[in-house]
Design an enzyme around this catalytic site. Structure first.
Site: not given
Ligand SMILES: Cc1cc2nc3c(=O)[nH]c(=O)nc-3n(C[C@H](O)[C@H](O)[C@H](O)COP(=O)(O)OP(=O)(O)OC[C@H]3O[C@@H](n4cnc5c(N)ncnc54)[C@H](O)[C@@H]3O)c2cc1C
Lengths: 380, 391
Positions: B128-131, B163, B246, B374
């Protein structure tokens, strides 16, 4: 698997909710809690007429013959409206009587259900706990050796003290848990008995009055001894399970009120030119309130259902009491905090629910007490 | 209210149990964390094929797409039973749980025919290529670009935390196709062959030692336009179908692993001593074990209630966030409870194969993956409780 209320249960819920809205607005709750009894005879008779006293008990005694789930539905609504008075203690006592059965149950219960006979339970002691260990129970039944005029009826006497007895002053009869030798026994005692003194001991929750009962050589005839030993223990446990489902449901009603009230307030109160509900910290408190409320609902329904199906109800009920007791306290704290100063006033209704919740948290044992019970079931 | 399984549900479970009893392979002998070896992935693929052969792949998929047409409750029975039977982990989880249902919902006939059977048989593994590095919680701000060139999109950009990308055959990719409109309105969903020229993958090591997720780079990757999923610039909606799925799905499969953890922890309490006293006799340990039991029960009950709702035909909605929020935070508490009860020993890789330390570390990711706690709370406040947007 169907994890929801049935249609008839939803109808019951609506009818209780409508009744409470119409008959017991918060102004009446406040007026009643300022009285000595927190009880209003006409309201009590109306509730009896609706069938809400003993609705889960056998029709043979005049109950409605419904189950713990229906009891839970009613209790939740009464909690949501913060209805004062002895509904909970009466249902606990009625459940205990019904599970013992026998002539006393047949004699008292019909009057209990129609509202004319008032009963409560004197169980807890200041240095005891909700597990009622007969070895350390202060309130004891002992034979005094004398014979009464009626042949072969030994007169015993009861000595000791019970506290946190709900609505004792308004009751006609007390059901009393006492120690006899190394066993438990259950007694029925008319409040007019010689040697019984009932003293008001106002608690944190003014919507339910609690009393201390002192027994000083209160004469007890043999036919006042309802059960002893294992039979008494089992009846008590079973009635406590039912009453715990009721009190957890009441706390669920309180949670529901806290959630609704807090979210509404957060959507209307303005600071810094915007509603406080747009601040994320406040939003997250509300989200946590929602999570606590929904989870409590799962726990309560599961416990009610387990009791109805006669499954491992001890465990399901203990799980509910642990979770809901903690949840309602956390939710109350979140609600007060989200309201700011107004939430700390006597004028706002929050404290009525907050205090009722605090009393419910301890009733039948708090979370710590039931965690130890669960540990016993899990770890031995 | 009736929390018992219906006769149909029981029949389903019994059939499945006997099939599993006859078909679950011996556990994979190698250490399966850290550097996962190719043998392990083959082991998982073989299992998927076995499921497929036995008619147990994609149980919740409609019969017309090769599934079993199982209800949500039956599906959760499936996930729980498979886990209880200690079957190999379900590594097609993204394909079967997320991509497949999305293709069924919005895909073309041709896409359904091409992709769905290969997901079920385990031929295709999906990621899943989202982030992206600069778009996590604010996913809609993503900047991986796709520009139309004849019969192709040309994709450039980078994904992260993806992942399974290191072994995936295909990727469900969100890309920007219009930069001139509001950020939610210019996103499109593409189905991308991971073997296309210009796709490269770099594993990232997690704090737990796994290399479960990756960086994925796209350099002039040509994607045929027939691999656009759903309408052009409607990718945000398409992607959300997946996210809701999901959140609703994960519960049933993780529950059993928590239950197993609890079982092992209880076992240790019954046999291990500290200062000459069994752990099970320590009043604080007893409180903690009981509390963990309560929280785990609540997870099961919350999940069952949500399942019962979807069984009654309600589509998974924002309340799914309650489940995700609950289990991710609960698992962190459970992991900490275990560390606390087991004490100093629990940090060792030589004790229980390092499982306790691993669980503890891995659980930190739970409140981040699939939308942070959050973000879940924001969703609950705004979409369930109707509070005004905070940002
Ligand atoms: C084990 C694991 C597997 C993953 N697998 C995948 C995958 O297969 N495909 C994929 O696409 N992604 C995947 N991810 C990515 C995951 O979806 C993102 O890490 C997640 O959505 C958070 O984004 P970020 O890491 O950029 O953190 P950020 O968005 O930068 O967040 C940093 C902090 O700021 C807070 N924050 C951000 N915005 C807000 C807001 N509006 N209000 C309050 N607080 C806020 C967050 O809660 C967090 O505490 C995976 C992550 C993990 C840890």
């Amino acid at each position: 698997m169907y994890f929801d209320l049935s249609k008839p249960q939803k109808l019951l819920q609506q009818s209780v909710r409508d009744f409470c809205k119409r008959e017991i607005p918060i102004s009446r709750v406040r007026a009643l809690m300022e009285t000595d009894s927190a009880m209003d005879d006409s309201l009590w008779m109306e509730m009896a007429e609706q069938g809400w006293i003993g609705l889960h008990l056998d029709e043979q005694y005049g109950g409605l013959g419904l189950g713990p789930v229906e009891l839970s539905v009613v209790a939740e609504e009464l909690g949501r409206a913060c209805v004062p008075g002895p509904w909970l203690s009466t249902n606990w006592a009625a459940t205990l009587l019904a599970s013992i059965g026998g002539p006393v149950a047949s004699e008292l219960l019909p009057g209990v259900f129609d509202g004319s006979m008032r009963i409560t339970i004197a169980a807890l002691e200041e240095q005891g706990s909700w597990s009622f260990d007969p070895a350390v129970m202060e309130t004891r039944l002992s034979e005094n050796g004398k014979k009464t005029v009626t042949e072969a009826v030994t007169v015993n006497v009861l000595n000791g003290r019970k506290y946190l007895v709900q609505h004792a002053q308004q009751a006609d009869h007390l059901l009393c848990v006492a120690g006899v030798d190394d066993e438990l026994c259950l007694l029925t005692i008319p409040v007019a008995s010689d040697g019984l003194r009932i003293t008001s001991t106002p608690g944190i929750d003014a919507t339910r009055k609690v009393y201390q009962c002192d027994f000083s050589n209160v004469p007890i005839r043999r036919d006042q001894i309802l059960a002893r030993g294992d039979e008494a223990r089992q009846a008590l446990q079973q009635s406590q399970n039912v009453a715990m489902v009721a009190v957890c449901s009441e706390m669920l009603g309180i949670l529901q009120w806290l959630l609704k009230t807090t979210v509404e307030y957060a959507k209307s109160r303005k600071q810094f030119d915007r509603v406080i509900g747009s601040f994320q910290v406040v939003q997250h408190m509300c989200a946590d309130l929602l999570l606590l409320t929904e989870s409590a609902r799962s726990a309560v329904w599961n416990a009610a259902w387990a009791l109805q199906e006669n499954l491992d109800a001890n465990r399901a009920v203990a799980v509910a009491k642990v979770y809901v007791s903690d949840a309602v306290r956390k939710a109350g704290n979140l609600a007060v905090q989200s309201h700011g100063g107004i939430g700390f006033t006597w004028e706002h209704d929050l404290h009525l629910y907050y205090k009722r919740a605090k009393a419910d948290e301890y009733l039948f044992g708090d979370a710590t007490f039931h965690r130890e019970r669960l540990a016993e079931m899990i770890l031995g | 209210m009736d929390l018992n399984l219906t006769p149909d549900e029981q029949k389903f479970r019994d059939e499945l149990r006997s099939w599993l009893a006859a078909n679950v392979p011996e556990p994979w002998p190698g250490h399966r964390r850290g550097e996962a070896d190719a043998g392990y992935w083959d082991h998982l693929r073989d299992w998927q094929q076995k499921l497929f052969g036995g008619g147990w792949a994609g149980v919740s998929w409609p019969v017309e797409y090769g599934g079993r047409g199982a209800s949500p409750i039956q599906q959760s029975i499936f996930l729980a039973e498979v886990a209880r039977a200690r079957a190999p982990e379900h590594f097609g989880v993204i394909g079967e749980g997320l991509v497949g249902p999305t293709i069924m919902a919005v895909g073309s006939e041709q896409q359904k025919q091409k992709f769905l059977p290969r997901i079920l048989s385990g031929k295709d593994i999906w990621c899943q290529g989202y982030s992206e590095p600069n778009s996590g919680s604010d996913l809609a701000s993503l900047s991986t670009r796709a520009i139309r060139d004849g019969e192709h999109f040309v994709v450039n950009g980078q994904k992260i935390w993806t992942s399974f990308a290191q072994i995936a055959d295909w990727c469900l990719l969100l890309v920007r196709t219009d930069t001139s409109v509001a950020k939610h309105k210019g996103i499109t969903c593409l189905l991308v062959d991971m073997k296309s020229p210009g796709v490269s993958t770099k594993p990232l090591r997690q704090m737990s030692g796994d290399s479960g997720f990756n960086e994925v780079f796209f350099t002039d990757v040509r994607v045929p336009i027939e691999n656009q999923l759903g309408e052009l610039n409607n990718g945000w909606r398409v992607g959300l179908v997946v996210l809701m799925n999901e959140r609703a799905n994960l519960g049933a499969s993780v529950y059993v692993s928590f239950e197993e953890t609890m079982r092992q922890l209880i076992e240790h309490c019954r046999t291990r001593k500290r200062n000459g006293r069994l752990l099970a006799e320590d009043p604080l340990v007893r409180q903690n074990i009981a509390q963990a039991h309560v929280e785990l029960e609540l997870f099961r009950l919350n999940t069952d209630r949500a399942l019962s709702r979807s069984n009654a035909g309600e589509t998974p909605g924002p309340e799914g966030s309650i489940l995700k929020l609950y289990w991710s935070e609960m698992n962190q508490r459970l992991s900490q409870t275990a560390m606390e009860i087991l004490g100093d020993t629990a940090q060792l890789s030589t004790f229980d194969n390092g499982n306790w330390a691993y669980r503890y570390l891995r659980s930190r990711g739970n409140t981040i993956e699939g939308g942070t706690s959050e973000i879940q709370r924001n969703i609950l406040a705004e979409r369930v409780l109707g509070m005004p947007k905070s940002y």
